[in-house]
Design an enzyme around this catalytic site. Structure first.
Site, PDB file in Angstrom:
ATOM      1  N   CYS A  44       0.886  -1.175   0.000  1.00  0.00           N
ATOM      2  CA  CYS A  44       0.000   0.000   0.000  1.00  0.00           C
ATOM      3  C   CYS A  44       0.916   1.215   0.000  1.00  0.00           C
ATOM      4  O   CYS A  44       1.053   1.909   0.995  1.00  0.00           O
ATOM      5  CB  CYS A  44      -0.918  -0.016   1.211  1.00  0.00           C
ATOM      6  SG  CYS A  44      -1.886  -1.531   1.376  1.00  0.00           S
ATOM      7  N   CYS A  63      -1.186   3.159  11.464  1.00  0.00           N
ATOM      8  CA  CYS A  63      -1.163   4.335  12.334  1.00  0.00           C
ATOM      9  C   CYS A  63      -2.442   4.361  13.173  1.00  0.00           C
ATOM     10  O   CYS A  63      -2.999   5.414  13.456  1.00  0.00           O
ATOM     11  CB  CYS A  63      -0.983   5.615  11.543  1.00  0.00           C
ATOM     12  SG  CYS A  63      -2.104   5.816  10.141  1.00  0.00           S
TER      13      CYS A  63
END
Length: 450
Positions: free
Chosen positions: A266, A390
């Site tokens: 990604c 995250c």
């Protein structure tokens, strides 16, 4: 307010208003702001004032909208308002209700800007609304969670979730406080072109800023005052990129070596891809995969600026299809950093707190697992697989990894000796804004047996 101060304030408000409107079409908000800066070329004083004002509006956005809906008696939500009215009203509430600004001065500034940038009708609505805020009083908190919501500008459900996760109200308050502190600008030095100490000295001397070293990585520098990125030759020359230290740690933990074949599943917009190319000395091959064409173009631009494009092979596709289209068991290392709730980025993306929804936490883990599984198929025996997000939520982190390991016994966790341990997963790594002065982050490193 002196005439000079008034001019600076009006210019700063214009920057913020135009940024908020543009950010409804262009993401992220900071990129929209950089575009506005190029269009306006504002004074240095206005830039500084606007940075604080924009951050304040974004961090309170959900509460600002509640006040707007209450004052205007909106039955649905603020999205039914004209875009200029909606965003000017958000600034008005921030300035009058939360910052105790003079309603008449704020109304005059916003009226003039909206009249010039939009139309007289929208300007009249904004002025009347701003003056109506003179008598507005926020509601009394119903309970402790409601008090924390209004005091620290976070959604109630999010505070409640963190209470469940950490089990300590004092730690949650520390996290809320950390989320509300504007973080320093964090940059990753391109060590293929310049030494970190050399660049730090250059930035201090040329831009008169404070430069602090990173906590975990030598190539990270932190600049509390920020930098005029769009005007810097150092940026154009590819001497650095903007990247949080936690995100840079993911690449460092995977530790790609010169000559290896590495997959970034990604990849866009390229922070980790270019960091891995840097760590590899530009030798080897990185297969960068992403489904977003615009962000992939930004990856190519960053890679070219940093001088590492030649070792990066880009593929525009859904990462879940990569093994079938590109092959299996060919990579020495694979990095999977999937889309996530991104609650860990709230300090640098303050509006994110209002965009996360409980539905995301139910929907995303399945998608994240599918990407991790696809990434694993490309790891050759003896290779490495890194999963990072995250997010601070276990359902996007430890639970995804645990499910993967249960179904893929050929992989085993490897210890990551940095930050805190994962929740009930001591081999994994966790970083938190209030503990490590980084974004919230999760890293799990796995090895495939031979």
């Amino acid at each position: 307010m002196t005439s000079r101060d008034a001019k600076t304030y009006e210019e700063a408000v214009e920057i913020v208003l135009r940024t908020l409107v543009k950010a409804e079409r262009i993401k992220p908000t900071q990129y929209a702001r950089r575009l506005v800066m190029k269009e306006m070329n504002p004074s240095r004083e206005a830039r500084s004032v606007s940075a604080g004002l924009l951050y304040s509006v974004l961090q309170k956005r959900g509460l600002l909208d509640e006040v707007i809906e209450d004052v205007l008696e909106i039955t649905d939500d603020v999205t039914e308002l004209d875009t200029w009215v909606r965003n000017a009203a958000r600034i008005a509430v921030n300035e009058v209700v939360f910052e105790d600004g003079d309603p008449d001065e704020v109304a005059d500034v916003l009226h003039g800007l909206v009249r010039r940038l939009a139309n007289p009708g929208a300007a009249a609505i904004v002025k009347a609304f701003t003056l109506d805020l003179k008598d507005y009083e926020p509601p009394e908190p119903e309970d402790e969670l409601d008090r924390l919501k209004w005091e620290y500008y976070h959604p109630r459900w999010l505070i409640e979730r963190w209470m469940e996760m950490f089990g300590d109200p004092d730690e949650v308050v520390a996290l809320l406080e950390a989320n509300n502190r504007r973080p320093p600008l964090t940059i990753r030095v391109n060590t293929l072109k310049v030494d970190p100490e050399e660049l730090a000295e250059r930035l201090q001397r040329k831009y008169r800023v404070t430069v602090e070293p990173g906590r975990f990585l030598d190539e990270i520098l932190k600049i509390p005052e920020g930098l005029p990125i769009g005007e810097m030759p150092e940026w154009e020359e590819g001497l650095f990129v903007i990247q949080d230290e936690a995100a840079a740690l993911a690449s460092a933990v995977l530790n790609p070596k010169p000559g290896e074949v590495v997959v970034d599943l990604c990849a866009a917009p390229g922070g980790k891809t270019t960091h891995m190319a840097q760590l590899m000395g530009g030798e080897g091959k990185i297969v960068a995969i992403d489904v977003d064409e615009v962000r992939m173009e930004r990856l190519r631009e960053i890679a070219e600026r940093m001088g590492v494009l030649d070792c990066i092979e880009t593929h525009l596709m859904d990462g879940r299809e990569a093994p079938e289209k590109l092959g299996r068991e060919f990579a020495d290392a694979v990095l999977v950093d999937p889309p996530c709730s991104a609650d860990g980025t709230i300090p640098k993306n303050p509006e994110r707190r209002w965009r996360i929804t409980p539905d995301e936490l139910e929907r995303l883990p399945k998608f994240q697992y599918e990407l991790l599984k696809a990434g694993a198929e490309m790891v050759k025996p003896g290779g490495r697989l890194l999963y990072s997000t995250c997010s601070m939520f276990p359902e996007e982190d430890e639970e995804v990894v645990r499910r993967f390991l249960d179904e893929h016994p050929e992989f085993e966790l490897l210890e990551v000796k940095v930050g805190d341990q994962g929740f009930d997963m001591p081999e994994a790594c966790r970083l938190f804004p209030h503990r490590h002065e980084t974004c919230g982050f999760f890293i799990a490193l796995m090895g495939r047996t031979g």
